[in-house]
Design an enzyme around this catalytic site. Structure first.
Site, PDB file in Angstrom:
ATOM      1  N   TYR A  33     -29.157  35.687   0.939  1.00 47.69           N
ATOM      2  CA  TYR A  33     -27.776  35.223   0.842  1.00 47.69           C
ATOM      3  C   TYR A  33     -27.669  33.724   1.013  1.00 47.69           C
ATOM      4  O   TYR A  33     -28.652  33.057   1.375  1.00 47.69           O
ATOM      5  CB  TYR A  33     -26.894  35.939   1.874  1.00 47.69           C
ATOM      6  CG  TYR A  33     -27.066  35.457   3.303  1.00 47.69           C
ATOM      7  CD1 TYR A  33     -28.225  35.732   4.019  1.00 47.69           C
ATOM      8  CD2 TYR A  33     -26.077  34.715   3.931  1.00 47.69           C
ATOM      9  CE1 TYR A  33     -28.370  35.282   5.326  1.00 47.69           C
ATOM     10  CE2 TYR A  33     -26.217  34.258   5.244  1.00 47.69           C
ATOM     11  CZ  TYR A  33     -27.365  34.547   5.925  1.00 47.69           C
ATOM     12  OH  TYR A  33     -27.515  34.100   7.215  1.00 47.69           O
ATOM     13  N   LYS A 149     -33.811  33.002   3.738  1.00 45.06           N
ATOM     14  CA  LYS A 149     -32.447  33.321   4.181  1.00 45.06           C
ATOM     15  C   LYS A 149     -32.134  34.773   3.804  1.00 45.06           C
ATOM     16  O   LYS A 149     -31.410  35.057   2.847  1.00 45.06           O
ATOM     17  CB  LYS A 149     -31.439  32.334   3.583  1.00 45.06           C
ATOM     18  CG  LYS A 149     -30.126  32.307   4.356  1.00 45.06           C
ATOM     19  CD  LYS A 149     -29.328  31.079   4.036  1.00 45.06           C
ATOM     20  CE  LYS A 149     -27.907  31.140   4.542  1.00 45.06           C
ATOM     21  NZ  LYS A 149     -27.755  31.177   5.987  1.00 45.06           N
ATOM     22  N   GLU A 182     -33.984  27.743  16.866  1.00 43.40           N
ATOM     23  CA  GLU A 182     -32.701  27.442  16.210  1.00 43.40           C
ATOM     24  C   GLU A 182     -31.655  28.404  16.739  1.00 43.40           C
ATOM     25  O   GLU A 182     -31.958  29.274  17.565  1.00 43.40           O
ATOM     26  CB  GLU A 182     -32.838  27.597  14.690  1.00 43.40           C
ATOM     27  CG  GLU A 182     -33.178  29.014  14.264  1.00 43.40           C
ATOM     28  CD  GLU A 182     -33.380  29.184  12.759  1.00 43.40           C
ATOM     29  OE1 GLU A 182     -32.799  28.420  11.982  1.00 43.40           O
ATOM     30  OE2 GLU A 182     -34.128  30.103  12.390  1.00 43.40           O
ATOM     31  N   LEU A 207     -34.945  28.262   9.819  1.00 40.72           N
ATOM     32  CA  LEU A 207     -34.448  28.140   8.452  1.00 40.72           C
ATOM     33  C   LEU A 207     -34.194  26.657   8.203  1.00 40.72           C
ATOM     34  O   LEU A 207     -33.643  25.968   9.068  1.00 40.72           O
ATOM     35  CB  LEU A 207     -33.128  28.910   8.300  1.00 40.72           C
ATOM     36  CG  LEU A 207     -32.508  28.800   6.907  1.00 40.72           C
ATOM     37  CD1 LEU A 207     -33.243  29.709   5.928  1.00 40.72           C
ATOM     38  CD2 LEU A 207     -31.028  29.141   6.935  1.00 40.72           C
TER      39      LEU A 207
HETATM   40  N1  PLP Z   1     -30.445  28.804  10.917  1.00 38.04           N
HETATM   41  C1  PLP Z   1     -29.992  30.051  10.687  1.00 38.04           C
HETATM   42  C2  PLP Z   1     -30.730  31.210  11.281  1.00 38.04           C
HETATM   43  C3  PLP Z   1     -28.850  30.264   9.896  1.00 38.04           C
HETATM   44  O1  PLP Z   1     -28.420  31.496   9.660  1.00 38.04           O
HETATM   45  C4  PLP Z   1     -28.158  29.137   9.366  1.00 38.04           C
HETATM   46  C5  PLP Z   1     -26.959  29.300   8.553  1.00 38.04           C
HETATM   47  O2  PLP Z   1     -26.443  30.363   8.376  1.00 38.04           O
HETATM   48  C6  PLP Z   1     -28.655  27.864   9.642  1.00 38.04           C
HETATM   49  C7  PLP Z   1     -29.809  27.724  10.403  1.00 38.04           C
HETATM   50  C8  PLP Z   1     -27.964  26.645   9.113  1.00 38.04           C
HETATM   51  O3  PLP Z   1     -28.170  26.512   7.731  1.00 38.04           O
HETATM   52  P1  PLP Z   1     -27.121  25.753   6.806  1.00 38.04           P
HETATM   53  O4  PLP Z   1     -26.969  24.395   7.366  1.00 38.04           O
HETATM   54  O5  PLP Z   1     -27.760  25.746   5.469  1.00 38.04           O
HETATM   55  O6  PLP Z   1     -25.850  26.534   6.865  1.00 38.04           O
END
Ligand code: PLP
Length: 286
Positions: A33, A149, A182, A207
């Site tokens: 997603y 993701k 994270e 991620l």
């Molecule tokens: N880490 C995780 C586990 C996430 O689910 C997300 C966003 O949903 C992020 C980091 C941040 O990613 P982004 O800045 O692309 O939204």
């Protein structure tokens, strides 16, 4: 106004937007997603989000289900039909509907594509950024491929609920060596005692957030010292500032970790400056 969802080629009333019980997303979390911020009716960093979607699909051995151009039309149409000015767009692709069997479904099985959009209360979000949020720490018990993701988010769900149960907004995962990886749906940052911005390298354990990438660019433009390295919970507790980044929260100051104040317990100057300048650097779609 009633909400509308895109489901496999059709725009349906949200309440009747359904996929089959044997969808592999439902059965196996076999899908990926993306979430994009919507600002003034425009998608933020769409190109980067679609590039990451393509990477996630490749990593789970799925073809890209439609051309980027066609997908961009669907995303825009979903925003338009939902009249979203400020909000978020959600896009999910699964390996489709097939008789339940762990191995891949027969060739020719169509992937399922769902797109939804909804408005958010920007004033409320800005209010949260003014006061900052609390986070708690939890052991990182996820699989190794958190760089994908994927919709398999059970550890993230449990972590977030644990945060909520303790009156906090987010949970930061901590690896077995004591380093923060994270958040359950965000990337984690601190500003060290020496004034450097510190965030874990995207080489494993996290991620690679799009907001993280853009925030690093903004920090570089502001001449801030950046250290892409791991940091511990103890270092975060002793830091000048802490914050998190995600497409929906942009740059959000963290003012409490496991009940203890970070700095003076108020949003820090670095996080505030990154938040203020973020959209000068992020790409705004047409
Ligand atoms: N880490 C995780 C586990 C996430 O689910 C997300 C966003 O949903 C992020 C980091 C941040 O990613 P982004 O800045 O692309 O939204």
């Amino acid at each position: 106004m009633s909400r509308v969802a895109y489901v496999n080629g059709r725009y349906l009333p949200h309440a009747r937007a359904e996929v089959h019980i044997e969808d592999r997303g439902y059965q196996f979390s076999d899908g990926v997603y993306e979430v994009c911020e919507v600002r003034g009716g425009r998608l933020v960093d769409e190109r980067k989000h679609l590039a990451r979607l393509e990477r996630s699909l490749t990593e789970i051995r799925m073809p890209v289900p439609m051309s980027p151009a066609a997908l961009r039309v669907v995303l825009r149409e979903t925003l338009r039909r939902n009249r979203v000015r400020d909000g978020l767009l959600y896009l999910q692709v699964t390996r489709g509907v097939a008789r339940r069997d762990h191995g891949f479904p027969p060739p020719g099985t169509k992937p399922s594509i769902v797109v939804t959009a909804r408005s958010i209360d920007r004033a409320k979000l800005e209010g949260q950024a003014e006061t900052g949020v609390a986070i708690v720490t939890v052991p990182d018990n996820r699989w190794e491929r958190v760089d994908i993701k994927t919709i398999a988010l059970l550890p993230n769900v449990l972590a977030r609920q644990s945060a909520r149960d303790q009156g906090a907004r987010e949970a930061w995962f901590v690896d077995r060596d004591g380093f923060v990886t994270e958040g359950s749906s965000s990337n984690a940052w601190i500003v060290s005692k020496a004034g450097a911005i510190v965030t874990r390298p995207a080489a494993g354990g996290i991620l690679k957030g799009i907001t993280r990438e853009v925030a690093l660019e903004v920090a570089t433009q502001q001449g801030l010292k950046i250290e892409e390295r791991k940091f511990t919970v103890a270092e975060a507790l002793a830091a000048r500032e802490a914050f998190l980044t995600s497409a929906t929260q942009v740059v959000m100051p963290v003012v409490r970790i496991d009940g203890s104040k970070v700095g003076d317990g108020r949003p820090g100057a670095v996080a505030r400056a990154l938040r203020a300048r973020f959209h000068d650097t992020a790409e705004l779609g047409p």
